[in-house]
Scaffold this motif. Sequence first.
Motif, PDB file in Angstrom:
ATOM      1  N   GLU A 190      61.018  26.544  48.397  1.00  0.00           N
ATOM      2  CA  GLU A 190      59.888  26.655  47.478  1.00  0.00           C
ATOM      3  C   GLU A 190      58.615  27.052  48.212  1.00  0.00           C
ATOM      4  O   GLU A 190      57.829  27.879  47.731  1.00  0.00           O
ATOM      5  CB  GLU A 190      59.669  25.320  46.735  1.00  0.00           C
ATOM      6  CG  GLU A 190      60.751  24.956  45.739  1.00  0.00           C
ATOM      7  CD  GLU A 190      61.999  24.389  46.399  1.00  0.00           C
ATOM      8  OE1 GLU A 190      61.969  24.153  47.630  1.00  0.00           O
ATOM      9  OE2 GLU A 190      63.005  24.204  45.696  1.00  0.00           O
ATOM     10  N   GLN A 191      58.406  26.483  49.397  1.00  0.00           N
ATOM     11  CA  GLN A 191      57.221  26.821  50.192  1.00  0.00           C
ATOM     12  C   GLN A 191      57.272  28.271  50.662  1.00  0.00           C
ATOM     13  O   GLN A 191      56.257  28.974  50.656  1.00  0.00           O
ATOM     14  CB  GLN A 191      57.113  25.876  51.389  1.00  0.00           C
ATOM     15  CG  GLN A 191      56.730  24.445  51.010  1.00  0.00           C
ATOM     16  CD  GLN A 191      56.797  23.496  52.187  1.00  0.00           C
ATOM     17  OE1 GLN A 191      57.718  23.578  53.011  1.00  0.00           O
ATOM     18  NE2 GLN A 191      55.820  22.606  52.295  1.00  0.00           N
ATOM     19  N   LEU A 192      58.449  28.718  51.060  1.00  0.00           N
ATOM     20  CA  LEU A 192      58.607  30.115  51.479  1.00  0.00           C
ATOM     21  C   LEU A 192      58.340  31.060  50.310  1.00  0.00           C
ATOM     22  O   LEU A 192      57.713  32.115  50.475  1.00  0.00           O
ATOM     23  CB  LEU A 192      60.022  30.346  52.027  1.00  0.00           C
ATOM     24  CG  LEU A 192      60.327  29.672  53.374  1.00  0.00           C
ATOM     25  CD1 LEU A 192      61.812  29.769  53.693  1.00  0.00           C
ATOM     26  CD2 LEU A 192      59.514  30.320  54.494  1.00  0.00           C
ATOM     27  N   ALA A 193      58.814  30.683  49.125  1.00  0.00           N
ATOM     28  CA  ALA A 193      58.578  31.507  47.939  1.00  0.00           C
ATOM     29  C   ALA A 193      57.094  31.602  47.622  1.00  0.00           C
ATOM     30  O   ALA A 193      56.592  32.665  47.239  1.00  0.00           O
ATOM     31  CB  ALA A 193      59.342  30.938  46.739  1.00  0.00           C
ATOM     32  N   GLN A 194      56.371  30.495  47.798  1.00  0.00           N
ATOM     33  CA  GLN A 194      54.931  30.495  47.548  1.00  0.00           C
ATOM     34  C   GLN A 194      54.198  31.413  48.520  1.00  0.00           C
ATOM     35  O   GLN A 194      53.230  32.086  48.154  1.00  0.00           O
ATOM     36  CB  GLN A 194      54.378  29.064  47.654  1.00  0.00           C
ATOM     37  CG  GLN A 194      54.724  28.171  46.477  1.00  0.00           C
ATOM     38  CD  GLN A 194      54.187  28.732  45.173  1.00  0.00           C
ATOM     39  OE1 GLN A 194      53.041  29.180  45.088  1.00  0.00           O
ATOM     40  NE2 GLN A 194      55.023  28.718  44.137  1.00  0.00           N
ATOM     41  N   ASN A 199      51.119  36.435  48.935  1.00  0.00           N
ATOM     42  CA  ASN A 199      50.839  37.630  49.734  1.00  0.00           C
ATOM     43  C   ASN A 199      51.335  38.916  49.080  1.00  0.00           C
ATOM     44  O   ASN A 199      51.431  39.949  49.737  1.00  0.00           O
ATOM     45  CB  ASN A 199      51.476  37.481  51.119  1.00  0.00           C
ATOM     46  CG  ASN A 199      50.748  36.476  51.989  1.00  0.00           C
ATOM     47  OD1 ASN A 199      49.773  36.800  52.659  1.00  0.00           O
ATOM     48  ND2 ASN A 199      51.212  35.247  51.970  1.00  0.00           N
ATOM     49  N   GLN A 200      51.626  38.848  47.763  1.00  0.00           N
ATOM     50  CA  GLN A 200      52.023  40.053  47.048  1.00  0.00           C
ATOM     51  C   GLN A 200      50.827  41.004  46.929  1.00  0.00           C
ATOM     52  O   GLN A 200      49.700  40.556  46.684  1.00  0.00           O
ATOM     53  CB  GLN A 200      52.523  39.720  45.649  1.00  0.00           C
ATOM     54  CG  GLN A 200      53.925  39.153  45.597  1.00  0.00           C
ATOM     55  CD  GLN A 200      54.391  39.000  44.165  1.00  0.00           C
ATOM     56  OE1 GLN A 200      55.349  39.617  43.742  1.00  0.00           O
ATOM     57  NE2 GLN A 200      53.695  38.168  43.404  1.00  0.00           N
ATOM     58  N   PRO A 201      51.065  42.308  47.059  1.00  0.00           N
ATOM     59  CA  PRO A 201      49.983  43.279  46.833  1.00  0.00           C
ATOM     60  C   PRO A 201      49.472  43.174  45.404  1.00  0.00           C
ATOM     61  O   PRO A 201      50.209  42.803  44.490  1.00  0.00           O
ATOM     62  CB  PRO A 201      50.664  44.637  47.084  1.00  0.00           C
ATOM     63  CG  PRO A 201      51.869  44.315  47.903  1.00  0.00           C
ATOM     64  CD  PRO A 201      52.322  42.954  47.462  1.00  0.00           C
TER      65      PRO A 201
END
Length: 210
Positions: A190-194, A199-201
Amino acid sequence: MEANTKMLATEIKIQKAFIKLVTLAGFDKLTIQKLCQEAEISRGTFYLHYIDKYDLLTHYEDELVANIKEIFNRFPKPELNLLAQSADKENNAFFQLFKYLYRQRSLAALLLNGTTTKFVSKIKRLIEALLVQSKAHHSGDPAKFPVSFATEIVSQGIIDLITYWLNQNPILPPTEAYEIFQQSRSLTPEQLAQIIIKNQPEGVPNEKTV
């Protein structure tokens, strides 16, 4: 002494030619003739060292696996705890693994990417054995979860991270790659997904905006 130096020089030529040709066309299309031409050696010289291209591939696999196994035997098993690992990384089997793979990055990346090699399965077994011997720090009893699935998730995750790192251009120094590895061990999915979402453009939709 002179004979050993000449043999070493020949081995270096063969390895450089092997990496170049397999990278360009794949192992299946590699021939001894092409290898000898690229290495600038005679076929007779090649056959003094190896039986065929499969013997050469096995030699490279076994050499890297043996050196990694030596690292795991020589250095203390890591504690699966971020602070414990940070305290003395030079005396940590995984940090030494990153340093060694960086020195052998061209060959290691080639073997990890290859479909005809058994290198991945050999390294995975070493990592699985190391994990069993590692010291885990946790509070309470771990959740009920199939051991085989847990082992596969952790060991394959380590293999994938190393493979991704070795294929980067430019490649990160081993110290930086190891720090990322450390952090990844303590982050939940979940943390990695966040991290990915944050950081999505701009303009790229996610689940909350669709």
